[in-house]
Design an enzyme around this catalytic site. Structure first.
Site, PDB file in Angstrom:
ATOM      1  N   ASP A 160     -61.199 -17.947 -13.090  1.00  0.00           N
ATOM      2  CA  ASP A 160     -59.954 -18.586 -12.639  1.00  0.00           C
ATOM      3  C   ASP A 160     -58.811 -18.021 -13.464  1.00  0.00           C
ATOM      4  O   ASP A 160     -59.031 -17.485 -14.554  1.00  0.00           O
ATOM      5  CB  ASP A 160     -60.017 -20.123 -12.816  1.00  0.00           C
ATOM      6  CG  ASP A 160     -59.035 -20.856 -11.898  1.00  0.00           C
ATOM      7  OD1 ASP A 160     -59.488 -21.427 -10.887  1.00  0.00           O
ATOM      8  OD2 ASP A 160     -57.811 -20.832 -12.182  1.00  0.00           O
TER       9      ASP A 160
ATOM     10  N   HIS B 255     -61.640 -20.979  12.746  1.00  0.00           N
ATOM     11  CA  HIS B 255     -61.647 -22.163  11.888  1.00  0.00           C
ATOM     12  C   HIS B 255     -60.269 -22.791  12.030  1.00  0.00           C
ATOM     13  O   HIS B 255     -59.465 -22.745  11.132  1.00  0.00           O
ATOM     14  CB  HIS B 255     -61.891 -21.708  10.440  1.00  0.00           C
ATOM     15  CG  HIS B 255     -62.173 -22.838   9.497  1.00  0.00           C
ATOM     16  ND1 HIS B 255     -63.019 -23.864   9.779  1.00  0.00           N
ATOM     17  CD2 HIS B 255     -61.730 -23.061   8.233  1.00  0.00           C
ATOM     18  CE1 HIS B 255     -63.089 -24.687   8.738  1.00  0.00           C
ATOM     19  NE2 HIS B 255     -62.296 -24.220   7.795  1.00  0.00           N
TER      20      HIS B 255
ATOM     21  N   GLY C 263     -62.121 -18.372  -8.576  1.00  0.00           N
ATOM     22  CA  GLY C 263     -61.423 -19.641  -8.341  1.00  0.00           C
ATOM     23  C   GLY C 263     -62.329 -20.779  -8.771  1.00  0.00           C
ATOM     24  O   GLY C 263     -63.384 -20.993  -8.181  1.00  0.00           O
ATOM     25  N   ALA C 264     -61.895 -21.478  -9.820  1.00  0.00           N
ATOM     26  CA  ALA C 264     -62.732 -22.556 -10.363  1.00  0.00           C
ATOM     27  C   ALA C 264     -62.132 -23.917 -10.054  1.00  0.00           C
ATOM     28  O   ALA C 264     -62.176 -24.838 -10.861  1.00  0.00           O
ATOM     29  CB  ALA C 264     -62.900 -22.371 -11.875  1.00  0.00           C
TER      30      ALA C 264
ATOM     31  N   ARG D 282     -53.587 -24.926   8.231  1.00  0.00           N
ATOM     32  CA  ARG D 282     -54.138 -23.866   7.376  1.00  0.00           C
ATOM     33  C   ARG D 282     -53.195 -22.666   7.346  1.00  0.00           C
ATOM     34  O   ARG D 282     -53.102 -21.962   6.351  1.00  0.00           O
ATOM     35  CB  ARG D 282     -55.528 -23.454   7.872  1.00  0.00           C
ATOM     36  CG  ARG D 282     -56.574 -24.542   7.696  1.00  0.00           C
ATOM     37  CD  ARG D 282     -57.979 -24.062   8.040  1.00  0.00           C
ATOM     38  NE  ARG D 282     -58.961 -25.121   7.832  1.00  0.00           N
ATOM     39  CZ  ARG D 282     -59.433 -25.933   8.805  1.00  0.00           C
ATOM     40  NH1 ARG D 282     -59.004 -25.797  10.043  1.00  0.00           N
ATOM     41  NH2 ARG D 282     -60.326 -26.852   8.521  1.00  0.00           N
TER      42      ARG D 282
END
Ligand code: APR
Length: 318
Positions: free
Chosen positions: A36, A184, A11-12, A97
């Site tokens: 990616d 989280h 993932g870029a 999220r």
């Protein structure tokens, strides 16, 4: 300086590219691979980052590789000692999220399958949200031992809490010690009893209401930034956290950090990924470290465990 090994970042986007650059700037890895699904994006970013090497004075080589729907290109991550998963959608204002779960689970499944195939010996650090569930899914799909699949959240939440305390008291961040455990998300457990400033308990420096305000702001730390950015979520502090975890693994340092790790009897809790303190080394989690908690903090940690365990039970159906 001696450099060794390969770390890959899947993932870029904002999180992935910032993490890749931080890792390269440590100048301790031979290679940082950035991938990616967007054709040309990781390649272009890697060229740009490599061109900063002379200015910033690091030699680590960044390699960009786009990947196809059937895993084409994943051979670039072969031999990675660490793979960081950042592929996935970030939140938009008003989203939780959990709203990302279905989309990100699809992405996670394909990414994790390819990691298992091409980098079977790697330690996996997941940062995609919802964090606890996506970390559990990464472990399930890779089939890697639990200690080799970790999630990043506690370092970030702790860094946010620390920053809020430092700003509130007007002291250097280096004099502040805080800790967050749990999830989280809504059941994050900021552990006020172990927080201190220059060794002085935080509870002696701030009123209970002031501590509560900082705890609430920490719990909503991600949403605060999402609301301001309007598109995308935080990535500077998150990437710092993920990169530090990768560094601890690479250096086999045994540093104790708050991370999302599999619990197996610690605190009397088992069978789920939960935010706890753990010692990091070459094999990922060396051991979960039990922090002394007050009764009310322990009760909150159990509440967080029950919440994440229930959600992780459904991960196999995603
Ligand atoms: N494989 C590789 N990359 C993918 C895949 C895939 N299967 N699917 C999507 N991506 C890429 C996108 O093309 C994009 O470049 O993931 C990148 C995500 O980047 P951003 O949209 O900038 O999101 P970012 O801020 O980097 O957040 C990534 O981290 O904090 C979490 O909630 C956040 O889950 C999200 C993740």
């Amino acid at each position: 300086m001696s450099r060794s090994g390969k770390v890959s970042v899947i993932g870029a986007g904002f999180y992935g590219s910032t993490t890749a650059l931080r890792l390269a700037e440590y100048d301790i890895f031979e290679t940082v691979v950035l991938t990616d699904v967007i054709e040309g994006k990781p390649e272009g970013l890697a060229i740009d980052m490599n061109q900063s090497r002379w200015i910033e004075g690091f030699e680590t080589n960044l390699v960009g590789q786009s990947t196809g729907p059937n895993g084409e290109g994943y051979e670039a991550i072969a031999g990675s000692e660490i793979v960081i998963i950042t592929a996935g959608l970030p939140r938009k204002p008003g989203m939780s999220r959990m709203d990302l779960i279905e989309t990100n689970a699809k992405i996670m499944r394909s990414v994790a399958e390819n990691i298992a195939k091409c980098a079977p010996g790697a330690v996996v650090i997941n940062v995609a949200n919802p964090l606890d569930e996506m970390t559990a899914l990464a472990q399930l799909v890779t089939g890697f031992p639990y200690q080799r699949v970790i999630g990043q959240a506690g370092m970030l939440d702790t860094a946010r809490f620390t920053n809020f305390v430092a700003e509130k008291l007007g002291v250097p961040v280096s004099s502040v010690k805080t800790l967050t455990l749990g999830s989280h998300g809504d059941t994050m457990v900021p552990v006020a009893s172990v927080c201190s400033v220059d060794g002085k308990p935080l509870t002696e420096l701030l009123s209970a209401d002031e501590v509560d305000d900082l705890v609430t702001r920490t719990r909503n730390g991600g949403a605060e930034i999402v609301a301001l950015l309007k598109t995308g979520s935080a990535y500077y502090a998150p990437s710092a956290a993920a990169a530090r975890m990768a560094r601890a693994v690479h250096e086999d340092s045994g540093v104790v950090m708050p991370v999302c790790a599999w619990v197996d009897g610690e605190y009397g809790l088992s069978g789920a990924y939960l935010g706890v303190e753990a010692e990091l080394g070459r094999e990922g989690i060396r051991r979960v470290v039990e922090t002394p908690l007050t009764d009310s903090e322990k009760a909150l940690l159990i509440e967080a465990y029950e919440a994440v365990k229930a959600k992780q039970a459904d991960v196999k159906d995603l």
